[in-house]
Write an enzyme that holds these catalytic residues in place. Structure first.
Site, PDB file in Angstrom:
ATOM      1  N   LYS A 132       0.893  -1.165   0.000  1.00 63.28           N
ATOM      2  CA  LYS A 132       0.000   0.000   0.000  1.00 63.28           C
ATOM      3  C   LYS A 132       0.931   1.215   0.000  1.00 63.28           C
ATOM      4  O   LYS A 132       1.549   1.553   0.997  1.00 63.28           O
ATOM      5  CB  LYS A 132      -0.889  -0.019   1.244  1.00 63.28           C
ATOM      6  CG  LYS A 132      -1.600   1.291   1.577  1.00 63.28           C
ATOM      7  CD  LYS A 132      -2.527   1.780   0.489  1.00 63.28           C
ATOM      8  CE  LYS A 132      -3.385   2.950   0.976  1.00 63.28           C
ATOM      9  NZ  LYS A 132      -2.606   4.141   1.402  1.00 63.28           N
ATOM     10  N   SER A 189       2.297   6.275  12.320  1.00 64.01           N
ATOM     11  CA  SER A 189       1.806   6.810  13.586  1.00 64.01           C
ATOM     12  C   SER A 189       1.275   5.713  14.501  1.00 64.01           C
ATOM     13  O   SER A 189       0.921   4.618  14.069  1.00 64.01           O
ATOM     14  CB  SER A 189       0.683   7.818  13.325  1.00 64.01           C
ATOM     15  OG  SER A 189      -0.460   7.152  12.803  1.00 64.01           O
ATOM     16  N   ARG A 190       1.199   6.048  15.791  1.00 60.37           N
ATOM     17  CA  ARG A 190       0.629   5.095  16.741  1.00 60.37           C
ATOM     18  C   ARG A 190      -0.843   4.832  16.435  1.00 60.37           C
ATOM     19  O   ARG A 190      -1.300   3.692  16.508  1.00 60.37           O
ATOM     20  CB  ARG A 190       0.768   5.623  18.172  1.00 60.37           C
ATOM     21  CG  ARG A 190       0.364   4.586  19.222  1.00 60.37           C
ATOM     22  CD  ARG A 190       0.262   5.119  20.635  1.00 60.37           C
ATOM     23  NE  ARG A 190       1.471   5.772  21.097  1.00 60.37           N
ATOM     24  CZ  ARG A 190       1.718   6.024  22.395  1.00 60.37           C
ATOM     25  NH1 ARG A 190       0.847   5.644  23.328  1.00 60.37           N
ATOM     26  NH2 ARG A 190       2.823   6.647  22.750  1.00 60.37           N
ATOM     27  N   GLY A 243      -2.356   4.969  13.517  1.00 55.18           N
ATOM     28  CA  GLY A 243      -2.465   4.132  12.324  1.00 55.18           C
ATOM     29  C   GLY A 243      -2.098   2.692  12.600  1.00 55.18           C
ATOM     30  O   GLY A 243      -2.804   1.756  12.190  1.00 55.18           O
ATOM     31  N   GLY A 244      -0.982   2.477  13.314  1.00 56.41           N
ATOM     32  CA  GLY A 244      -0.570   1.121  13.625  1.00 56.41           C
ATOM     33  C   GLY A 244      -1.558   0.400  14.509  1.00 56.41           C
ATOM     34  O   GLY A 244      -1.869  -0.786  14.306  1.00 56.41           O
ATOM     35  N   GLU A 264       5.930  -0.304  13.502  1.00 50.73           N
ATOM     36  CA  GLU A 264       6.830   0.624  14.177  1.00 50.73           C
ATOM     37  C   GLU A 264       6.099   1.949  14.275  1.00 50.73           C
ATOM     38  O   GLU A 264       5.666   2.493  13.254  1.00 50.73           O
ATOM     39  CB  GLU A 264       8.125   0.781  13.385  1.00 50.73           C
ATOM     40  CG  GLU A 264       9.114   1.720  14.044  1.00 50.73           C
ATOM     41  CD  GLU A 264      10.108   2.279  13.060  1.00 50.73           C
ATOM     42  OE1 GLU A 264      10.266   3.515  13.023  1.00 50.73           O
ATOM     43  OE2 GLU A 264      10.707   1.479  12.319  1.00 50.73           O
ATOM     44  N   CYS A 286      12.401   8.254  13.256  1.00 55.99           N
ATOM     45  CA  CYS A 286      11.790   7.562  14.389  1.00 55.99           C
ATOM     46  C   CYS A 286      12.752   7.451  15.560  1.00 55.99           C
ATOM     47  O   CYS A 286      12.341   7.121  16.668  1.00 55.99           O
ATOM     48  CB  CYS A 286      11.309   6.180  13.957  1.00 55.99           C
ATOM     49  SG  CYS A 286      12.443   5.326  12.862  1.00 55.99           S
ATOM     50  N   GLU A 330       5.153  11.934  21.777  1.00 50.69           N
ATOM     51  CA  GLU A 330       6.130  12.232  20.739  1.00 50.69           C
ATOM     52  C   GLU A 330       5.740  13.479  19.958  1.00 50.69           C
ATOM     53  O   GLU A 330       4.568  13.656  19.597  1.00 50.69           O
ATOM     54  CB  GLU A 330       6.241  11.051  19.775  1.00 50.69           C
ATOM     55  CG  GLU A 330       7.217  11.276  18.631  1.00 50.69           C
ATOM     56  CD  GLU A 330       7.194  10.139  17.616  1.00 50.69           C
ATOM     57  OE1 GLU A 330       8.198   9.987  16.897  1.00 50.69           O
ATOM     58  OE2 GLU A 330       6.185   9.411  17.536  1.00 50.69           O
TER      59      GLU A 330
END
Length: 525
Positions: free
Chosen positions: A184, A242-243, A245-246, A265, A302, A393
């Site tokens: 993707k 991003s957190r 999204g993950g 990640e 990151c 973050e």
């Protein structure tokens, strides 16, 4: 090679029918051509169908042939030449030298995994031969190897348009393991993604592989990505972002009839601990290195050092003073996208308006769109411990210094922190006792512990770990960089009393592949 605005499904170039994506040059705000219509359910279905059809043949491809395929991808990426470099520069706002370096890293990763595939150690072959006369019970023949999980969905990252994107580490390690890949592509750099995708597609054809080994889809929202993760033919996911999204992808994966692993990640502030002796002896030098690391790539790494934890006193004051002086001279830099820039500004506003946080300095103001102005803030350990939001973050060139009363408070801060990709100790010999006390905590908190270095810059090698406890990643047992990344996309299978004629090559008694197997508890040579 030129950009056509099409997705790549197997060996076909397909024009989507969903919402259109346009790349935008973040340095100028200019919309770039061509448009990229997104995919939908039909394109996801076709790509997954082809991937599954390719899987069994591809996973048993001879190791040399698979290694040559990875090397061919690297060669085809390099053959694109300057067109790729200029497109990536325009879509990302990153300087040309950075993109050239990133192309080298991308191709280096592919060639590293080619060497890993050839060596065959990742198969982890274990053989316990039959002992029919063993007492009190005989032992049957048992043989184990690792096989590929199945088709993998890979999500391109915004901050590395080459090395963590279409042919980046997730794709390279999945292909090395024997898994077909459906990418993707990231909407911020569709042209770069297409150019690299066509290089992979060409390598598939040159090597005579099943066309479903690789596909690449576009989608302006979350529908295409969500559909990929939910599809029963996808067996694992690689994600950098991003957190939120993950975590969303993890939820989809766990709600499936057959849950699958998501290797995401996501979020890390990468604390730096300048210990007292080092801070006193070379605090200004440490400050210079810190600002250089913080400001690298506008902080869009990151592993950017977003937190400094140290005992208060004259040595820390001198460090902060030097960091202020250096940071004020830092030129602004273009951020990757308008959205990333706006999120960065929100992070700056959150810190600058916090009642218990003081601003130390800011870098120079830019005069073009989406410019990252570096910033440094300071607070006390007491205030940091009282407000969990200060751990959030800020993706960009901003860091927070925490003043601690003593080493016990430094350790208390370390214990409070969430999972991290990295933790850094700046230390001299006289700091060994303090470091020894901190290490058990840092081992629990981070995937990579550095001494007298800086976390930005991740070596692509065999001992590298680019991972860590949540929320740094979704699975602290794995790495997304380095040769060990291949193990994310493998699983063990044991064969009991299977006739030698039916055994796969790595497990045959004659060892036709010449592998170093664990045979009856001893390593073959």
């Amino acid at each position: 090679m030129h950009c056509s605005g099409q997705m790549l499904i197997g060996q076909q170039a397909v024009t989507g029918s969903s919402a259109v994506i346009h790349a935008v040059n973040p340095a100028t705000g200019e919309q770039m051509e061509p448009p990229y219509p997104g995919g939908g359910a039909a394109e996801v279905e076709k790509a997954c169908q082809l991937a599954l059809a390719a899987f069994d043949d591809y996973r048993e491809l001879a190791l040399e042939d698979r290694a040559l395929f990875l090397e061919t991808i690297a060669n085809e990426i390099e053959a694109i030449g300057e067109v790729l470099i200029q497109r990536a520069v325009s879509e990302s706002g990153l300087p040309q030298a950075r993109i050239v370096s990133e192309r080298g890293r991308t191709c280096g990763q592919l060639r590293l995994f080619a060497s890993v595939v050839r060596a065959g150690e990742w198969l982890d072959v274990r053989i316990d031969p039959a002992i029919p006369d063993r007492q009190p019970m005989p032992r049957t023949d048992l043989r184990q190897r690792h096989i590929a999980l199945g088709p993998v969905a890979v999500f391109g990252a915004s901050n590395f348009p080459l090395a963590f994107s279409v042919a980046g580490g997730d794709t390279a390690s999945a292909l090395a393991a024997g898994c077909p890949v459906i990418v993707k592509a990231h909407s911020a750099h569709p042209g770069t993604s297409e150019l690299v995708g066509r290089a992979v597609q060409k390598a598939v054809s040159k090597c005579g592989l099943p066309e479903g080994v690789f596909s690449m889809l576009f989608g302006s929202g979350r529908d295409v990505g969500a559909a990929l993760v939910a599809d029963y033919r996808i067996k694992a996911v690689g994600f950098t972002g991003s957190r939120s999204g993950g975590t969303a992808l993890m939820q989809i994966a766990q709600q499936r009839k057959e849950p699958i692993p998501v290797y995401a990640e996501m979020s890390s502030i990468n604390p730096v601990f300048p210990l007292p002796s080092a801070l006193k002896a070379r605090g200004e030098t440490i400050a210079e290195g810190f600002v250089a690391s913080l400001n690298m790539g506008a902080g869009q790494f990151c592993t950017s050092p977003g937190l400094v934890v140290a005992e208060k006193g004259e040595a820390l004051d001198a460090f902060v003073s030097k960091a202020r002086d250096v940071l004020q001279q830092c030129a602004s830099q273009t951020m990757l996208t308008r959205g990333i820039y706006e999120a960065y500004q929100q992070g700056l506003d959150r810190l600058s308006s916090h009642a218990n946080v003081s601003e130390v300095a800011r870098g120079q103001v830019g005069d073009s769109p989406n410019q990252c102005q570096s910033a440094l803030f300071i607070t006390t350990a007491t205030d940091f411990l009282a407000d969990e939001a200060l751990q959030d973050e800020v993706f960009g060139s901003t860091s927070l210094v925490i003043e601690c009363t003593d080493s016990a408070e430094v350790k208390q801060i370390a214990e409070l922190l969430e999972g991290q990709l990295t933790a850094t100790l700046q230390m001299d010999d006289a700091d060994f006792d303090i470091a020894r006390q901190l290490l058990p905590t840092l081992e629990r908190k981070a995937g990579r512990i550095l001494v007298n270095g800086w976390p930005t810059g991740v070596e692509v090698g065999h001992a590298t770990i680019h991972g860590g406890p949540y929320p740094a990643t979704s699975d602290s047992r794995t790495t997304s960089v380095g040769s060990a990344a291949i193990f994310r996309f493998l699983r063990p299978v044991c064969y009991q009393a299977l006739p030698d004629r039916l055994l796969p090559g790595p497990l045959k008694e004659s060892n036709p592949m010449g592998l170093k197997r664990l045979y009856n508890g001893k390593r073959e040579t």
